[in-house]
Design an enzyme around this catalytic site. Structure first.
Site, PDB file in Angstrom:
ATOM      1  N   TYR A 144       0.857  -1.192   0.000  1.00  0.00           N
ATOM      2  CA  TYR A 144       0.000   0.000   0.000  1.00  0.00           C
ATOM      3  C   TYR A 144       0.886   1.234   0.000  1.00  0.00           C
ATOM      4  CZ  TYR A 144      -3.530   3.391   1.624  1.00  0.00           C
ATOM      5  OH  TYR A 144      -4.373   4.463   1.744  1.00  0.00           O
ATOM      6  N   ASP A 239       9.131   2.750   0.198  1.00  0.00           N
ATOM      7  CA  ASP A 239       8.065   3.367   0.977  1.00  0.00           C
ATOM      8  C   ASP A 239       8.262   2.923   2.422  1.00  0.00           C
ATOM      9  OD1 ASP A 239       5.807   4.102   2.344  1.00  0.00           O
ATOM     10  OD2 ASP A 239       4.419   3.572   0.728  1.00  0.00           O
ATOM     11  N   LYS A 267       3.959   8.661   9.173  1.00  0.00           N
ATOM     12  CA  LYS A 267       3.683   8.085  10.486  1.00  0.00           C
ATOM     13  C   LYS A 267       4.674   8.539  11.572  1.00  0.00           C
ATOM     14  CE  LYS A 267       0.580   4.793   8.513  1.00  0.00           C
ATOM     15  NZ  LYS A 267       0.530   3.980   7.327  1.00  0.00           N
TER      16      LYS A 267
END
Ligand SMILES: *Cc1c(COP(=O)(O)O)cnc(C)c1O
Length: 424
Positions: A144, A239, A267
């Site tokens: 994702y 990522d 995050k």
């Protein structure tokens, strides 16, 4: 366990937001429960609107590496607020944060601060396309990278064909340059490069996948991606929105010793505020405006309050010498409890996922063999035991520094009492 107030709020929320939520997983659909409305959180604990207390293994999906409402981060945020919430102009905190990021991620020679992981991943792909002058990207099934149009492709039509979007509202044309490969399968990557190599701008990958559940990279997989992208003049994008500052202070690239051309962070880097970053080799990032012709901008990019939270969190990471050892020990203890109770568990450091399948989970195809109704039952059991884990199979359990021995032992004992049905 009483959930009257959460239920009442959920009923009301549905009149205002699709499904009553601002991000789909929060609706608890896949476990068939009333979504928890959260009142407050502190350390390893989260408290819902009915006053129930849970040991929290969601940790806001990763940012809260020191647990909730850490006093050092709160005080940095409070001081920043006093000086103004947003300027839409340059400020000194941005330099401090960029310096910290670059210190730990030396591959990010130049970087940009943005507001979400989605935005960072989308912008990194744009920079890769601008730099190489190529259109195609390779992504992996089950990875994702946020919800931008071209990256919202997961379940595919198989290799060597253009990918089909996962979401309605994404025109087919937006994903025709997105090629799908299988995680941990170098052959699937080789086949794509043999056919499309000179048109591939970049390979984007979660260096340890955590969005099909936790699936660590197989030996040699990331090294292979490094080699083949270099051979074809394509870029390698890691990522690290989840793995950055989690698998080590320098993320997955430091832990595994493979250096990408571009990195995406989110995050943890924002300390619980909306902040993310992308960056990489100087020559690539010099393509970004105002130096180059790749456009990317943001009203709230580098927001001073978010930057203060990020700086405070990274500073605390630097100063907490036992952070990664402690996370590793706690993760290992939980993993052992799962294994002893007969669960099929994947773990990398402080990230864990249990799967309800007899297969070893190494990619998307094996991950989706997990019986999600078994997962839902287990997740419901944990909630009833005062333990909050991801209300969806294809996510990770996140550990924080604030999880105490007692928290872990209580969790282990709940795990050990559960009649697990599908051991590996
Ligand atoms: C969460 C996540 C994103 C998206 O970040 P948002 O801040 O939710 O937009 C991108 N990539 C990975 C690996 C993620 O886990």
């Amino acid at each position: 366990m009483k959930t009257n107030r959460s239920q009442m709020l959920y009923d009301e929320a549905q009149s205002f937001m699709p499904g009553g939520v601002n991000s789909p997983v929060r609706a608890f659909r896949s476990i068939g429960r009333t979504p928890l409305f959260i009142d407050r959180a502190k350390g390893s604990r989260i408290f819902d609107a009915d006053g129930n207390e849970y040991i929290d293994y969601v940790c806001s999906w990763g940012p809260d590496i020191f647990g909730h409402a850490d006093p050092d981060i709160l005080s940095a945020v409070a001081s920043a607020c006093e000086k103004g919430l947003t300027f839409g102009a340059c400020h000194e905190g941005e330099i401090a944060l960029a310096k910290r990021i670059k210190k730990h991620f030396p591959s990010m020679e130049l970087l940009r601060l943005v507001s979400s992981g989605t935005e960072a991943a989308m912008s990194a792909v744009r920079a890769a396309r601008g730099f190489t002058g190529r259109d195609k990207i390779v992504k992996f099934e089950g990875c994702y990278h946020g919800h931008s149009d071209g990256l919202l492709v997961k379940a595919g039509s198989g290799l060597l064909t253009a990918a089909v979007p996962d979401s309605a509202g994404v025109p087919r044309g937006y994903t025709e340059n997105t090629l799908l490969a299988r995680y941990n399968d170098t052959e699937s990557v080789r086949a794509l490069f043999e056919r499309f190599g000179s048109g591939i701008a970049a390979v984007i990958v979660e260096p340890c996948s955590a969005n099909m559940g936790v699936v660590p990279p197989a030996e040699g997989f990331l090294e292979y991606l490094r080699e083949i992208t270099s051979a074809y003049g394509s870029l390698l994008i890691f990522d690290e929105v989840i793995t950055g500052f989690r698998l080590s202070i320098g993320g997955a690239q430091r832990k595994y010793g493979v250096v990408p051309d571009l990195t995406v962070l989110g995050k943890i880097v924002g300390g619980g505020m909306p902040l993310a970053a992308y960056g990489g080799r100087q020559r690539i990032m010099e393509c970004v405006a105002p130096l180059g012709s790749v456009y990317q901008a943001g009203t709230l990019s580098g927001n001073p309050v978010a930057v203060a939270a990020g700086n405070a969190q990274l500073k605390k990471i630097e100063q907490t010498s036992d952070l990664y050892d402690k996370l590793e020990r706690r993760g290992a203890r939980l993993e052992k409890a799962f294994i002893n109770a007969g669960f099929n568990v994947n773990r990398e450091g402080s990230l864990l996922t249990v799967f309800f399948t007899d297969k070893r989970v190494t990619d998307y195809a094996s991950a989706v063999t997990s019986d999600t109704s078994e997962y839902a039952a287990f997740c419901g059991y944990l909630l009833d035991s005062g333990i909050y884990t991801a209300p969806s199979q294809f996510e990770a359990m996140f550990l924080s520094y604030s999880h105490s021995d007692e928290d872990i032992e209580r969790t282990c004992s709940a795990i050990e009492k559960y009649p697990a049905r599908i051991p590996r």
